[in-house]
Design a protein around this motif. Structure first.
Motif, PDB file in Angstrom:
ATOM      1  N   PHE A 138       0.756  -1.105  -0.006  1.00 34.52           N
ATOM      2  CA  PHE A 138       0.222  -0.040  -0.158  1.00 34.52           C
ATOM      3  C   PHE A 138       0.698   1.392   0.032  1.00 34.52           C
ATOM      4  O   PHE A 138       2.013   1.099   0.299  1.00 34.52           O
ATOM      5  CB  PHE A 138      -0.823   0.043   1.333  1.00 34.52           C
ATOM      6  CG  PHE A 138      -0.318   0.166   2.635  1.00 34.52           C
ATOM      7  CD1 PHE A 138       0.474  -0.854   3.186  1.00 34.52           C
ATOM      8  CD2 PHE A 138      -0.235   1.530   3.290  1.00 34.52           C
ATOM      9  CE1 PHE A 138       0.930  -0.528   4.382  1.00 34.52           C
ATOM     10  CE2 PHE A 138       0.464   1.400   4.382  1.00 34.52           C
ATOM     11  CZ  PHE A 138       1.035   0.566   5.011  1.00 34.52           C
ATOM     12  N   VAL A 139       0.191   2.488  -0.334  1.00 34.79           N
ATOM     13  CA  VAL A 139       0.750   3.655  -0.367  1.00 34.79           C
ATOM     14  C   VAL A 139       0.310   4.227   0.763  1.00 34.79           C
ATOM     15  O   VAL A 139      -0.722   4.861   0.840  1.00 34.79           O
ATOM     16  CB  VAL A 139       0.753   4.332  -1.727  1.00 34.79           C
ATOM     17  CG1 VAL A 139       1.322   5.911  -1.642  1.00 34.79           C
ATOM     18  CG2 VAL A 139       1.254   3.543  -2.761  1.00 34.79           C
ATOM     19  N   PRO A 140       1.153   4.773   1.698  1.00 33.61           N
ATOM     20  CA  PRO A 140       0.594   5.749   2.915  1.00 33.61           C
ATOM     21  C   PRO A 140       0.251   6.920   2.398  1.00 33.61           C
ATOM     22  O   PRO A 140       0.528   7.647   1.420  1.00 33.61           O
ATOM     23  CB  PRO A 140       1.760   5.969   3.811  1.00 33.61           C
ATOM     24  CG  PRO A 140       2.721   4.634   3.673  1.00 33.61           C
ATOM     25  CD  PRO A 140       2.449   4.266   1.905  1.00 33.61           C
ATOM     26  N   SER A 141      -0.933   7.464   2.930  1.00 38.58           N
ATOM     27  CA  SER A 141      -1.578   8.669   2.417  1.00 38.58           C
ATOM     28  C   SER A 141      -2.675   9.276   3.416  1.00 38.58           C
ATOM     29  O   SER A 141      -3.551   8.251   3.763  1.00 38.58           O
ATOM     30  CB  SER A 141      -2.423   8.576   1.255  1.00 38.58           C
ATOM     31  OG  SER A 141      -3.239   9.362   1.009  1.00 38.58           O
ATOM     32  N   ALA A 142      -2.457  10.450   3.852  1.00 40.42           N
ATOM     33  CA  ALA A 142      -3.587  10.827   5.068  1.00 40.42           C
ATOM     34  C   ALA A 142      -5.055  10.822   4.246  1.00 40.42           C
ATOM     35  O   ALA A 142      -5.936  10.365   4.772  1.00 40.42           O
ATOM     36  CB  ALA A 142      -3.292  12.319   5.341  1.00 40.42           C
ATOM     37  N   ALA A 143      -5.040  11.299   2.978  1.00 39.48           N
ATOM     38  CA  ALA A 143      -6.242  11.273   2.389  1.00 39.48           C
ATOM     39  C   ALA A 143      -6.820   9.801   2.037  1.00 39.48           C
ATOM     40  O   ALA A 143      -8.123   9.535   2.399  1.00 39.48           O
ATOM     41  CB  ALA A 143      -6.063  11.957   0.841  1.00 39.48           C
ATOM     42  N   THR A 144      -5.984   9.063   1.832  1.00 43.87           N
ATOM     43  CA  THR A 144      -6.552   7.555   1.801  1.00 43.87           C
ATOM     44  C   THR A 144      -7.365   7.222   3.194  1.00 43.87           C
ATOM     45  O   THR A 144      -8.026   6.260   3.231  1.00 43.87           O
ATOM     46  CB  THR A 144      -5.510   6.425   0.960  1.00 43.87           C
ATOM     47  OG1 THR A 144      -5.068   7.147   0.101  1.00 43.87           O
ATOM     48  CG2 THR A 144      -6.190   5.324   0.828  1.00 43.87           C
ATOM     49  N   PHE A 145      -6.476   7.418   4.130  1.00 46.76           N
ATOM     50  CA  PHE A 145      -6.689   7.086   5.575  1.00 46.76           C
ATOM     51  C   PHE A 145      -8.205   7.732   6.002  1.00 46.76           C
ATOM     52  O   PHE A 145      -8.975   6.892   6.224  1.00 46.76           O
ATOM     53  CB  PHE A 145      -5.893   7.571   6.724  1.00 46.76           C
ATOM     54  CG  PHE A 145      -6.418   7.395   8.204  1.00 46.76           C
ATOM     55  CD1 PHE A 145      -6.145   6.159   8.770  1.00 46.76           C
ATOM     56  CD2 PHE A 145      -6.662   8.446   8.523  1.00 46.76           C
ATOM     57  CE1 PHE A 145      -6.722   6.010   9.901  1.00 46.76           C
ATOM     58  CE2 PHE A 145      -7.308   8.304   9.793  1.00 46.76           C
ATOM     59  CZ  PHE A 145      -7.336   7.028  10.500  1.00 46.76           C
TER      60      PHE A 145
END
Ligand code: UPG
Ligand code: MN
Length: 408
Positions: A138-145
């Motif tokens: 996965f790709v960490p991202s505040a938006a995805t969270f």
């Protein structure tokens, strides 16, 4: 550019899995960082051990930050454990990550996984159109969270766990390109399918990550004094002894000569260990809070909610034992119930005394177990039923011995 393997630990039991996982990653010379998400429940000594083994130990404090999605989640506390995994997306100091469950073991270098896109995962063996959420890129991202958290509120998880959440969020996975689909070799679990054994014989040497799915984890298995694992209950047939031994070999290589990596008192250990503790007058581990939806427990998966009372019922066994112990039998004075059993009319041979002594010992052991179970000292309800099974077998053996000696 920084990349990392990430795992999750919400209690000391899973911490042991995470420690061995971290060592297994170092053993195969990964060039990437290793991170662990922990929650408040993890004890301070265990945190110290995790700090030794991991590059990053990140405390996630579920449901109390101030963004909108989290506020909405405050009304849905039951999603807590499920949701903890999605905090991995908040590790934005990394550009890409590979999530690994704490019950996985890496046996060959898998750094090539960082070439894959989000989301890349292997099919679940139970429902191959879903991916198994024990290993994924996965790709960490505040938006995805944020989106994941909103999705949790609006849609929830169809299985009550993170797998049911992630599969509906990444619903394009089944038809996404081959780069999103990981080989079974990256998330291999021993299973009961008829095709498993021959395929394992042919391809087993290629396996890179073993996943110990289900309720019984490698750290629940009993071992002989020489360190060999042995299956302790019929409830744990899916992990082949071979793989569990591999897990313990990594443990032994890194931890056996030092102090136990996590406090054993906190571990829901195998029942044989519990029986031994009782024999040595030690306290059993405290019961841990239920950690999963009921359906998972029903399927013998990762949940641990109280088992049906009948699993704890030792009364039948106790009664049969009483019959094996002449004093007890007469003391309880169950009039009319086979007092003249041929067993006791036969001569009191040394063997009979021995059997009776063993029965007495078992009797007090069970009494201890019963009070332990009642006091909720069993972290895992299945352990109680496993003890039940073991004691039952022991009583059967005694009865058989008695039968053969009395007919001589
Ligand atoms: O009390 C818990 C329970 C789980 N975990 C973490 O969450 C992971 C998932 O739980 P696990 O017991 O490994 O579940 P599985 O037996 O592997 O069951 C399946 O179902 C789970 C719930 O959907 C998915 O998370 C798994 O990836 C999937 O393989 C663990 O490895 C840990 O990293 C904890 O830290 N504490
Ligand atoms: Mn798992």
């Amino acid at each position: 550019m920084s990349e990392a393997f990430v795992t999750l630990v919400t209690n000391d039991g899973y911490a042991l899995g995470a420690l061995v996982l971290a060592k297994s990653l170092r053993d195969v010379n990964t060039t990437r960082k290793i991170a662990v998400l922990i929650t408040n429940e993890v004890s301070e000594p265990t945190r110290n051990r995790l700090r030794e083994a991991f590059d990053v130990v990140s405390l996630v404090n579920e449901l109390n930050t101030h963004d909108a999605a989290n506020l909405a989640l405050l009304g849905r506390p039951e999603l807590g454990v499920t949701l903890t995994k999605i905090y991995a997306w908040k590790l934005t100091q990394f550009t890409k990550c590979v999530f690994l469950d704490a019950d996985t073991l890496v046996v060959q270098n898998v750094d090539e996984l960082f070439d894959r896109p989000e989301i890349a995962a292997a099919p679940d063996v139970g429902w191959p159109d879903c991916f198994n959420s024990g290993v994924f890129v996965f790709v960490p991202s505040a938006a995805t969270f944020e989106k994941l958290a909103e999705h949790a509120v609006s849609t929830g998880s169809f299985d009550g766990g993170d797998q049911g959440l992630l599969n509906t969020f990444f619903d394009y996975w089944p038809t996404a390109g081959p780069e999103h689909r990981l080989s079974f070799l990256y998330n291999m679990n021993a299973n009961q399918s008829y095709s498993y054994k021959p395929a394992f014989q042919k391809y087993g040497h290629l396996v890179k990550i073993i996943h110990f799915i289900g309720q019984f984890k490698p750290w629940h298995w009993a071992r002989t004094s020489s360190g060999r694992v042995y299956a302790q209950t019929q409830e744990a047939p899916t992990h082949s002894e071979f793989h569990v031994q591999q897990w313990w070999n990594v443990f032994d290589r890194h931890y056996s000569t030092s102090a136990p990596p996590v406090s054993l008192a906190a571990l829901p250990i195998g029942f044989s260990g519990n029986v031994m503790r009782i024999q040595h007058g030690e306290a059993l581990p405290p019961r841990t809070a239920p950690s999963g939806p009921q359906y998972l427990a029903d399927y013998g998966r990762s949940g641990s909610s109280p088992a049906p009372a009948k699993q704890y019922d030792f009364s039948n066994i106790l009664h049969r034992l009483d019959v094996l112990i002449p004093d007890k039998f007469h003391a309880t004075g169950e009039a009319g119930k086979a007092p003249q059993s041929p067993v006791y009319s036969s001569q009191a041979t040394e063997q009979l005394q021995e059997i009776s002594a063993t029965a007495s010992k078992l009797h007090s052991q069970i009494a201890e177990l019963e009070s332990g179970i009642q006091a909720g000292r069993y972290a895992n309800p299945s352990l109680a039923s496993a003890v039940h099974q073991e004691v039952n077998t022991a009583v059967n053996e005694l009865a058989e011995k008695l039968r053969s000696s009395s007919t001589k």
